[in-house]
Design a protein around this motif. Sequence first.
Motif, mmCIF file in Angstrom:
data_model
loop_
_atom_site.group_PDB
_atom_site.id
_atom_site.type_symbol
_atom_site.label_atom_id
_atom_site.label_comp_id
_atom_site.label_asym_id
_atom_site.label_seq_id
_atom_site.Cartn_x
_atom_site.Cartn_y
_atom_site.Cartn_z
ATOM 1 N N UNK A 148 2.528 16.286 6.747
ATOM 2 C CA UNK A 148 1.678 15.228 6.212
ATOM 3 C C UNK A 148 0.326 15.753 5.722
ATOM 4 N N UNK A 149 0.083 17.016 5.929
ATOM 5 C CA UNK A 149 -1.211 17.586 5.555
ATOM 6 C C UNK A 149 -1.344 17.659 4.040
ATOM 7 N N UNK A 150 -2.567 17.500 3.577
ATOM 8 C CA UNK A 150 -2.849 17.481 2.141
ATOM 9 C C UNK A 150 -3.910 18.547 1.850
ATOM 10 N N UNK A 151 -3.604 19.535 0.993
ATOM 11 C CA UNK A 151 -2.362 19.753 0.246
ATOM 12 C C UNK A 151 -1.277 20.374 1.121
ATOM 13 N N UNK A 152 -0.032 20.235 0.669
ATOM 14 C CA UNK A 152 1.100 20.706 1.449
ATOM 15 C C UNK A 152 1.406 22.176 1.178
ATOM 16 N N UNK A 153 1.524 22.554 -0.095
ATOM 17 C CA UNK A 153 1.797 23.951 -0.468
ATOM 18 C C UNK A 153 0.776 24.406 -1.502
ATOM 19 N N UNK A 154 0.306 25.633 -1.341
ATOM 20 C CA UNK A 154 -0.562 26.274 -2.326
ATOM 21 C C UNK A 154 -0.043 27.690 -2.552
ATOM 22 N N UNK A 155 0.115 28.047 -3.825
ATOM 23 C CA UNK A 155 0.522 29.411 -4.179
ATOM 24 C C UNK A 155 -0.605 30.023 -4.991
ATOM 25 N N UNK A 156 -1.150 31.132 -4.501
ATOM 26 C CA UNK A 156 -2.280 31.774 -5.152
ATOM 27 C C UNK A 156 -1.906 33.167 -5.651
ATOM 28 N N UNK A 157 -2.272 33.466 -6.874
ATOM 29 C CA UNK A 157 -2.158 34.818 -7.421
ATOM 30 C C UNK A 157 -3.551 35.423 -7.401
ATOM 31 N N UNK A 158 -3.720 36.505 -6.631
ATOM 32 C CA UNK A 158 -5.024 37.119 -6.408
ATOM 33 C C UNK A 158 -5.001 38.551 -6.934
ATOM 34 N N UNK A 167 -4.778 32.501 -10.484
ATOM 35 C CA UNK A 167 -3.986 31.286 -10.700
ATOM 36 C C UNK A 167 -3.710 30.649 -9.354
ATOM 37 N N UNK A 168 -3.777 29.329 -9.317
ATOM 38 C CA UNK A 168 -3.471 28.583 -8.103
ATOM 39 C C UNK A 168 -2.546 27.436 -8.465
ATOM 40 N N UNK A 169 -1.431 27.330 -7.746
ATOM 41 C CA UNK A 169 -0.500 26.222 -7.938
ATOM 42 C C UNK A 169 -0.526 25.365 -6.681
ATOM 43 N N UNK A 170 -0.711 24.066 -6.863
ATOM 44 C CA UNK A 170 -0.948 23.161 -5.743
ATOM 45 C C UNK A 170 0.102 22.065 -5.719
ATOM 46 N N UNK A 171 0.724 21.879 -4.568
ATOM 47 C CA UNK A 171 1.635 20.752 -4.349
ATOM 48 C C UNK A 171 0.958 19.842 -3.320
ATOM 49 N N UNK A 172 0.404 18.700 -3.748
ATOM 50 C CA UNK A 172 -0.354 17.853 -2.824
ATOM 51 C C UNK A 172 0.457 17.393 -1.616
ATOM 52 N N UNK A 173 1.669 16.922 -1.851
ATOM 53 C CA UNK A 173 2.554 16.493 -0.783
ATOM 54 C C UNK A 173 3.945 17.060 -1.057
#
Length: 213
Positions: A148-158, A167-173
């Motif tokens: 239930x946490x927000x955001x749920x998934x984050x993918x970061x290219x560092x 680049x950051x890709x965010x899946x809120x839920x």
Amino acid sequence: MKKILWIIVLCMTVTATKAQKTPDTRKILDKTAALFTGKGGVKAIFKADNFSNGNLQGSISGTMCILGNKFQMSTPEIITWYNGETQWSYIKASEEVNVNVPTPEEQQNLNPYTFIGLYKKGYGYQLKETNLRGKACYEITLTAQNKQKHPYVIIMDIDKNTHVPMCIRIQPQKEDKWTRISIHQFHTGQSFSANDFEFNPKDYPQAEIIDLR
């Protein structure tokens, strides 16, 4: 509007597969977070794209300036200033300025400073190596241990050499909606004044000020 701001400011900070936390991954994230707390401020040029079911829903580009708990964001539609207490949002199309004092919850949605340490709380890490725009990168996937946490998934290219987020890709839920934030320029050690984070009515004499405090 808050949703757009949340997406952007989140691009300017280091956030957090349920995977074992490895020291190497944590060290990479710590170095990226340190870019936002070092001497001087940060300035970045970004583009954010929203996707639903794999289809592009909209894009926005702009500039973000950050100094401690203060920020300024400028896009073609809106300029937002936050001086650590008061927030001004100037909507260009209507020439309106909304003024408010964000609550702690609103600050978490809008203020980059509040996200700096988020990856330390309640996320699992997964690390692999990749390439982006001709540069060697770490790709770090962070998944909330609480669904239930927000955001749920984050993918970061560092960037492996500079630790700058590219680049950051965010899946809120846990659903098929994503935001992709591409950071095309990132400058640390920037010099800002207090005035850079406050609305100046002399610069916008035709603006209607709507005080929501």
